[in-house]
Design an enzyme around this catalytic site. Structure first.
Site, PDB file in Angstrom:
ATOM      1  CG  HIS A  30     -52.181-114.768 -77.547  1.00  0.00           C
ATOM      2  ND1 HIS A  30     -51.814-115.161 -76.288  1.00  0.00           N
ATOM      3  CD2 HIS A  30     -51.113-114.100 -78.065  1.00  0.00           C
ATOM      4  CE1 HIS A  30     -50.569-114.769 -76.052  1.00  0.00           C
ATOM      5  NE2 HIS A  30     -50.128-114.114 -77.118  1.00  0.00           N
TER       6      HIS A  30
ATOM      7  CB  SER B 203     -48.007-112.514 -75.004  1.00  0.00           C
ATOM      8  OG  SER B 203     -47.830-113.802 -75.497  1.00  0.00           O
TER       9      SER B 203
HETATM   10  C1  GTR Z   1     -45.773-117.113 -78.620  1.00  0.00           C
HETATM   11  C2  GTR Z   1     -45.002-117.761 -77.506  1.00  0.00           C
HETATM   12  C3  GTR Z   1     -45.728-117.455 -76.239  1.00  0.00           C
HETATM   13  C4  GTR Z   1     -46.026-115.981 -76.107  1.00  0.00           C
HETATM   14  C5  GTR Z   1     -46.413-115.325 -77.420  1.00  0.00           C
HETATM   15  C6  GTR Z   1     -46.398-113.807 -77.446  1.00  0.00           C
HETATM   16  O1  GTR Z   1     -45.402-117.483 -79.880  1.00  0.00           O
HETATM   17  O2  GTR Z   1     -44.936-119.119 -77.749  1.00  0.00           O
HETATM   18  O3  GTR Z   1     -44.992-117.943 -75.137  1.00  0.00           O
HETATM   19  O4  GTR Z   1     -44.973-115.324 -75.529  1.00  0.00           O
HETATM   20  O5  GTR Z   1     -45.630-115.726 -78.449  1.00  0.00           O
HETATM   21  O6  GTR Z   1     -45.557-113.150 -76.829  1.00  0.00           O
HETATM   22  O7  GTR Z   1     -47.242-113.239 -78.134  1.00  0.00           O
END
Ligand code: GTR
Length: 386
Positions: A366, A224
């Protein structure tokens, strides 16, 4: 039934493939003065440096030239960790510049059962330090150290917060205000992601001094925001042999011009402190950005690179991330590096491993988990011919 739009921070978020606008990507091989790059020599001498400076000026910010001195302090060494299967090393990196100092600690397990220096995976840890517990009382799928050791790899991790706190009001307290205050004053100076990438290179500096580690086999992993960072660090520092980027999404592997899921405008609103201030000017005019993220992938060439997405993580635009890989291919072709990429996004849980650009779309959310790591190891095994 999947919702086709959402609203977030006062903006409409698009999740409808049919509503992706038509766009033209900047040509990765076309220089600013209109010359088409036809050889790896021209790529290396001209266009590659040009793309790096475009990303610095407009996205991730200018990076420092150097520092006065660096010292590595072994703060803990347990040769019989993991029931004798690995050596634990905890190291603090001390870096000085103009009389000020920053300390970046990191943790590493090196397999004991080996005849040669070990290849290593370095995680840029953006989650809690519990995930990289040196005592192994806590074991986490985010950093499955036992599995990596079992497969013959060393595994290391540093925490982003030790270089730049991951907070909009505190990111400057670390590498930036201590070592490089002049960058903080610059409109195009690096911010948190620049500082995290810089820290990854300092761990690389350490690996060059440790005979247990094969410096030609250092793989960088990030998830991420950490995955945005692993790509940027891999672009800046070609000592990293392999780069892995998990679910990196906007300003990571995903094409900004698709405006699917998280947009430049939204990431600047929520996480402006990750990027140079100059990036804000593209919030509402993405098509004026002189780069898109396929050019970041191209900066890995000719080194192997592997990115991932998760089916339920539409925010990170899986298809847009896959299209970055496809659009980076012209640069891999300059090196006669073939890939096994299919023209369209592959189905879930069908990893592309035997390829200079690797990829998988994983079922689920995610995350970075054991399934991801297992495929990272397969990709490294393939490229290192283990
Ligand atoms: C989210 C962000 C993403 C990603 C994520 C993370 O909220 O919008 O771009 O970076 O966090 O790092 O888990």
């Amino acid at each position: 039934y999947a919702q086709k739009t959402d609203t977030f921070m006062g903006e409409v978020v698009n999740y409808d493939e049919a509503a992706v606008p038509s766009y033209t990507l900047p040509d990765v091989l076309l220089t600013l003065n209109g010359k088409t790059v036809k050889s790896k020599k021209d790529w290396e001498n001209e266009r590659r440096a040009e793309i790096i400076s475009l990303f610095k000026k407009n996205v991730y910010g200018q990076t420092p030239a150097g520092f006065d001195s660096i010292r590595f302090e072994l703060t803990n060494h347990m040769p019989d960790a993991m029931d004798g299967r690995a050596s634990l090393k905890e190291v603090t990196i001390h870096i000085w510049n103009k009389g000020k100092q920053v300390d970046i600690p990191f943790v590493m397990f090196v397999p004991n059962n080996r005849k040669k220096p070990a290849p290593v995976f370095l995680l840029i840890n953006n989650r809690s330090k519990r995930n990289t517990d040196p005592t192994r009382l806590v074991k986490s799928n985010f950093w499955p150290a036992e599995m990596l050791v079992e497969k013959g790899y060393a595994i290391a991790a540093f925490h982003v917060g030790d270089a730049a706190p991951d907070k909009k009001d505190a990111y400057q307290h670390g590498v930036l205000d201590q070592l490089y205050p002049e960058l903080l004053a610059q409109e195009d100076g690096m911010k948190a992601i620049g500082a995290w990438a810089w820290a990854a290179s300092r761990v690389m500096d350490y690996f060059e001094t440790d005979k247990d580690i094969d410096v030609h086999k250092v793989a960088l992993v990030g998830h991420s925001r950490g995955g945005k960072t692993s790509l940027w660090a891999g672009a800046l520092d070609q000592r990293f042999a392999l780069v892995f980027s998990s679910c990196s999404g906007s300003t990571g592997a995903s094409l900004a011009r698709r405006q699917y899921g998280e947009t430049i405008s939204l990431i600047n609103k929520q996480f402006g402190y990750w990027f140079a201030d100059t990036y804000k000017q593209y919030s509402n005019r993405v098509n004026d950005l002189p780069v898109d993220q396929h050019m970041l992938i191209a900066l890995m060439a000719p080194r192997p690179v592997y990115t991932t997405n998760a089916v339920d993580d539409r925010w990170a635009d899986p298809r847009g991330s896959y299209l970055s890989l496809i659009n980076a291919l012209p640069v891999y072709k300059l090196y006669n590096k073939n890939t096994a990429l299919t023209p369209e996004l592959p189905p879930a849980d069908s990893p592309i491993i035997k390829s200079n650009i690797g990829y998988h779309l994983r079922k689920g959310i995610h995350d970075l988990n054991v399934y991801d790591w297992e495929n990272f190891v397969r990709f490294a095994d393939y490229h290192y011919k283990k």
